[in-house]
Design an enzyme around this catalytic site. Structure first.
Site, short mmCIF file in Angstrom:
data_model
loop_
_atom_site.label_atom_id
_atom_site.label_comp_id
_atom_site.label_asym_id
_atom_site.label_seq_id
_atom_site.Cartn_x
_atom_site.Cartn_y
_atom_site.Cartn_z
N ASN A 45 0.85 -1.20 0.00
CA ASN A 45 0.00 0.00 0.00
C ASN A 45 0.89 1.25 0.00
O ASN A 45 1.49 1.57 1.02
CB ASN A 45 -0.89 -0.05 1.26
CG ASN A 45 -1.76 1.18 1.42
OD1 ASN A 45 -1.92 1.97 0.48
ND2 ASN A 45 -2.32 1.35 2.61
N TRP A 46 0.93 1.91 -1.14
CA TRP A 46 1.80 3.09 -1.26
C TRP A 46 1.22 4.32 -0.55
O TRP A 46 1.87 5.34 -0.46
CB TRP A 46 2.05 3.42 -2.73
CG TRP A 46 2.96 2.45 -3.43
CD1 TRP A 46 3.42 1.26 -2.95
CD2 TRP A 46 3.51 2.59 -4.74
NE1 TRP A 46 4.23 0.66 -3.88
CE2 TRP A 46 4.30 1.44 -4.99
CE3 TRP A 46 3.42 3.56 -5.74
CZ2 TRP A 46 4.99 1.26 -6.20
CZ3 TRP A 46 4.11 3.37 -6.93
CH2 TRP A 46 4.88 2.24 -7.15
N LYS A 47 -0.03 4.23 -0.14
CA LYS A 47 -0.72 5.37 0.51
C LYS A 47 -0.60 6.62 -0.38
O LYS A 47 -0.71 6.49 -1.59
CB LYS A 47 -0.17 5.60 1.91
CG LYS A 47 -0.20 4.34 2.76
CD LYS A 47 -0.05 4.59 4.22
CE LYS A 47 0.00 3.27 4.96
NZ LYS A 47 -0.14 3.41 6.37
N HIS A 91 -9.69 1.32 5.38
CA HIS A 91 -8.39 1.53 6.05
C HIS A 91 -8.58 2.49 7.22
O HIS A 91 -9.34 3.45 7.13
CB HIS A 91 -7.37 2.07 5.06
CG HIS A 91 -5.97 1.99 5.57
ND1 HIS A 91 -5.48 2.85 6.52
CD2 HIS A 91 -4.96 1.11 5.31
CE1 HIS A 91 -4.23 2.52 6.80
NE2 HIS A 91 -3.89 1.47 6.08
N GLY A 123 2.70 -1.02 4.44
CA GLY A 123 2.63 0.40 4.08
C GLY A 123 4.00 0.97 3.77
O GLY A 123 4.55 0.75 2.69
N SER A 158 3.16 -1.76 10.63
CA SER A 158 4.61 -1.72 10.83
C SER A 158 5.31 -3.04 10.50
O SER A 158 6.21 -3.47 11.22
CB SER A 158 4.94 -1.27 12.26
OG SER A 158 4.52 0.07 12.44
N GLU A 168 -5.50 -4.98 11.31
CA GLU A 168 -4.48 -3.97 11.53
C GLU A 168 -4.79 -3.19 12.80
O GLU A 168 -5.61 -2.26 12.77
CB GLU A 168 -4.47 -2.98 10.37
CG GLU A 168 -4.25 -3.61 9.02
CD GLU A 168 -3.71 -2.60 8.03
OE1 GLU A 168 -2.54 -2.71 7.66
OE2 GLU A 168 -4.44 -1.67 7.66
N GLU A 202 -6.88 4.81 8.35
CA GLU A 202 -6.60 6.23 8.08
C GLU A 202 -7.82 6.92 7.47
O GLU A 202 -8.05 8.10 7.73
CB GLU A 202 -5.36 6.34 7.17
CG GLU A 202 -4.09 6.01 7.94
CD GLU A 202 -2.97 5.43 7.09
OE1 GLU A 202 -3.07 5.41 5.86
OE2 GLU A 202 -1.97 4.98 7.70
N GLY A 210 2.06 2.55 10.91
CA GLY A 210 2.99 3.67 10.74
C GLY A 210 3.74 4.02 12.01
O GLY A 210 4.41 5.05 12.09
P1 PGA Z 1 2.57 0.58 7.81
O1 PGA Z 1 1.10 0.70 7.17
O2 PGA Z 1 3.18 -0.68 7.27
O3 PGA Z 1 3.28 1.82 7.35
O4 PGA Z 1 2.40 0.54 9.28
C1 PGA Z 1 0.27 -0.38 7.16
C2 PGA Z 1 -1.00 -0.07 6.40
O5 PGA Z 1 -1.02 0.52 5.32
O6 PGA Z 1 -2.04 -0.39 6.87
#
Ligand code: PGA
Length: 256
Positions: free
Chosen positions: A8-10, A100, A241, A220, A177, A102, A183
């Site tokens: 997931n490049w966000k 997600h 991520g 993470s 998650e 976020e 993150g």
């Molecule tokens: P991360 O993100 O690996 O940076 O913690 C995980 C995610 O996108 O859910």
């Protein structure tokens, strides 16, 4: 069963040039003779770059598939700024991340909204990666509260999915998650993640129906800790991520 890794490049990188470069690096890695990924791989770049990756099928190396990070629940109409399932399908997208944390946090996406998106995506033939997970305050209250929270989220987000709902094999994937680990630079312990994943696999959705879905761990994950999660047969893969933007990390992860 083959593990599934979602990259997931966000909201990164900043330009299509950089996205193209990063993607070319992925392809180079996968085309290398000594690269034999055992997992199925999905890259989910921001919408604006999906077009660059459209030809993934023809130049597809290994098992790389294309994913999107969200979609809208209506199929057409006046919805400024939104992206439909059909648009994604026409770009060669096979997977879509929904719910997600976020988006739940910053955009106030409710379980009701997420449920509509899940049903729309499945009807359109997209594979859904539904993200669920508890916040820190719930975790601190203890396991019983976490389980109650997860069960509630799962049942609300998957409302309407019953035995009669014709789910194609592998079309619904759950990503567990814990919000506090995303993150954060520190993941959940593999043992706690395993317990929750087992719990998710046994939890009935609406109508008492037990899903036969893959359940991934996310939060993470990087090349150093991923093995500790994937060694358990019950953990079917990972949603990655930050590490997915660093090609050295990708190299170590896919060659596991
Ligand atoms: P991360 O993100 O690996 O940076 O913690 C995980 C995610 O996108 O859910």
């Amino acid at each position: 069963m083959k593990k599934l890794l979602i990259f997931n490049w966000k909201m990164a990188p900043d330009s299509s040039k950089e996205a193209g470069g990063l993607f070319a690096d992925y392809l180079k890695l996968l085309k290398a003779k000594n690269c034999k990924p055992k997992a199925e791989l999905v890259v989910a770049p921001p919408f604006v770059y999906l077009n660059q990756f459209k030809n993934l099928k023809t130049e597809k190396p290994g098992n790389l598939k294309l994913g999107a990070q969200d979609l809208f629940w209506e199929n057409f109409g006046a919805h400024t700024g939104e992206i439909s399932a059909k648009m994604l399908k026409n770009l060669g997208v096979e997977y879509v991340i929904i719910g997600h944390s976020e988006r739940r946090k910053y955009l106030n996406e409710t379980d009701k909204i997420i449920n509509k998106k899940v049903l729309t995506a499945l009807k359109a033939g997209l594979k859904v990666i539904l993200c669920i997970g508890e916040g820190l305050s719930t975790r601190r209250r203890g396991k019983k509260y976490v389980e109650r929270f997860i069960k509630n989220q799962l049942q609300k987000d998957l409302k309407g999915i019953s035995k009669n709902y014709k789910l194609k094999a592998n079309s619904l994937i759950i990503a567990y998650e814990p919000v506090w680990s995303i993150g954060a630079g520190h993941s959940d312990t593999p043992e706690d993640a395993l317990e929750m994943i087992k719990f998710i696999k046994q939890t009935p959705v609406t109508g008492g129906y037990i899903l036969n879905s893959k359940v991934l761990y996310g939060g993470s994950v990087d090349s150093k800790n991923i093995k500790n999660f994937l060694k358990y047969p019950e953990i079917d893969g990972s949603l990655i991520g930050r590490a997915s933007l660093r090609i050295r990390e990708i190299k170590n992860i896919i060659n596991l």
